[in-house]
Design an enzyme around this catalytic site. Structure first.
Site, short mmCIF file in Angstrom:
data_model
loop_
_atom_site.label_atom_id
_atom_site.label_comp_id
_atom_site.label_asym_id
_atom_site.label_seq_id
_atom_site.Cartn_x
_atom_site.Cartn_y
_atom_site.Cartn_z
N ILE A 98 0.88 -1.11 -0.32
CA ILE A 98 -0.12 -0.04 -0.21
C ILE A 98 0.79 1.30 0.42
O ILE A 98 1.89 1.51 0.77
CB ILE A 98 -1.14 0.24 1.29
CG1 ILE A 98 -1.94 -0.94 1.47
CG2 ILE A 98 -2.30 1.09 1.45
CD1 ILE A 98 -2.73 -1.46 2.23
N ASP A 205 -2.07 -1.68 18.80
CA ASP A 205 -0.83 -0.71 19.53
C ASP A 205 -1.49 0.34 18.31
O ASP A 205 0.09 0.51 17.58
CB ASP A 205 0.32 -1.24 19.12
CG ASP A 205 1.21 -1.02 19.31
OD1 ASP A 205 1.58 0.11 20.37
OD2 ASP A 205 2.37 -1.16 18.70
#
Length: 302
Positions: A98, A205
């Site tokens: 990406i 996270d």
């Protein structure tokens, strides 16, 4: 071709991802990993490698996490393609590639809130809190053994293990021990007893360095997860620690998951505590003072 490159290529071939690599471009892999883009005969893929002894465990947890996120909200995270072992105990993971950017625009913040809220509506397949595999937050192993309630999971699978790791490194820190035991034994149950907590998929996270914008789709994406099925508010704790989204994000997010009172703000500090303790364990220094300050405020509640 190096031995590592040959192993990765063979794994890609065996999984039907490509037949040959045309080019390799080094990328940032953060402070833990080496990362690069591979241009192949079927398109680009993203590869991370790590030489640590528990790197296969780390990438297995990341792969399972990415799979869960991709299934819950397609396109919200890279899709894991394969992972494998390298010589000398190292490992690698391959995902879709990406092109990333960052954005603070109001439209991106609102879309980020909607997608995260959608992910936080994806509930545990067995109605329990936990995850099918162990994950890692940084280089800290996280036991995700299933529990029937969230307070028990948070105490026994997150707070107590990281507190013990901190005390192993700093056995003379009696104040950390004293306050930590009060938080675990009294505070957690006290500030969670009057709210509804569902086991929903969380990234685990999600600080500012673990989300960005897909340049081609102009949509937010999250990555480097250490997921579990837990309390959605847990996600918001670290989200506001190291570079917080703006007010537009929170207004939109809370349309789908309203703040629960009492003690919403105190639970945010409780969830940040895990990450401050993890940073104290990994890096030492001023993170201890931050953890102690939070624990003193929380202990005042009981």
């Amino acid at each position: 071709m190096s031995q590592i490159a040959q192993i990765i290529l063979e794994t890609l071939q065996n999984n039907g991802i490509c037949t040959k690599v045309l080019n390799k471009t080094a990328l940032s892999g953060g402070c833990l990993n080496d990362a690069f883009k591979l241009s192949t005969d079927t398109g680009n893929v993203f590869v991370k490698t790590n030489s640590g002894s528990n790197s296969r465990l780390m990438f297995e947890g990341e792969s399972e996490s990415l799979n869960a996120i991709h299934e819950a909200v397609p396109g919200f995270a890279p899709k894991p393609l394969c992972f494998g072992t390298l010589p000398n105990e190292g490992a690698f993971i391959v995902t879709t590639y990406i092109r990333l950017s960052t954005s603070n625009s109001a439209s991106i913040q609102i879309l980020f809130a909607r997608k995260l809220a959608e992910m936080h509506s994806s509930q545990s397949p067995n109605g329990k809190f936990g995850f099918p595999v162990m994950t890692m937050c940084g280089i800290t192993e996280q036991d995700n053994t299933w529990e029937v309630d969230w307070p028990t999971f948070y105490k026994e699978r997150r707070l107590r293990p990281i507190l013990e790791k901190c005390l192993q490194n700093n056995p003379g820190d009696s104040e950390l021990r004293r306050l930590g035991e009060i938080v675990i034994d009294k505070v957690v149950d006290h500030i969670m007893k009057d709210i509804e907590i569902k086991p929903v998929l969380i990234h685990g996270d999600l600080w500012s360095g673990n989300w960005g914008v897909n340049l081609d789709a102009n949509e937010p994406v999250i990555y480097d997860p250490s997921s579990c099925y837990g309390h959605n508010e847990y996600e918001l704790g670290i989200l506001t620690m190291f570079g917080s989204p703006g007010s537009e994000f929170f207004r939109e997010y809370h349309k789908y998951h309203p703040r629960q009172e009492p003690y919403f703000e105190q639970r945010q500090e409780l969830y940040q505590l895990y990450h401050y303790l993890n940073h104290y364990y990994l890096f030492g220094g001023g993170y201890q003072r931050s953890a102690i300050s939070i624990m003193r405020r929380l202990c005042d509640l009981v």
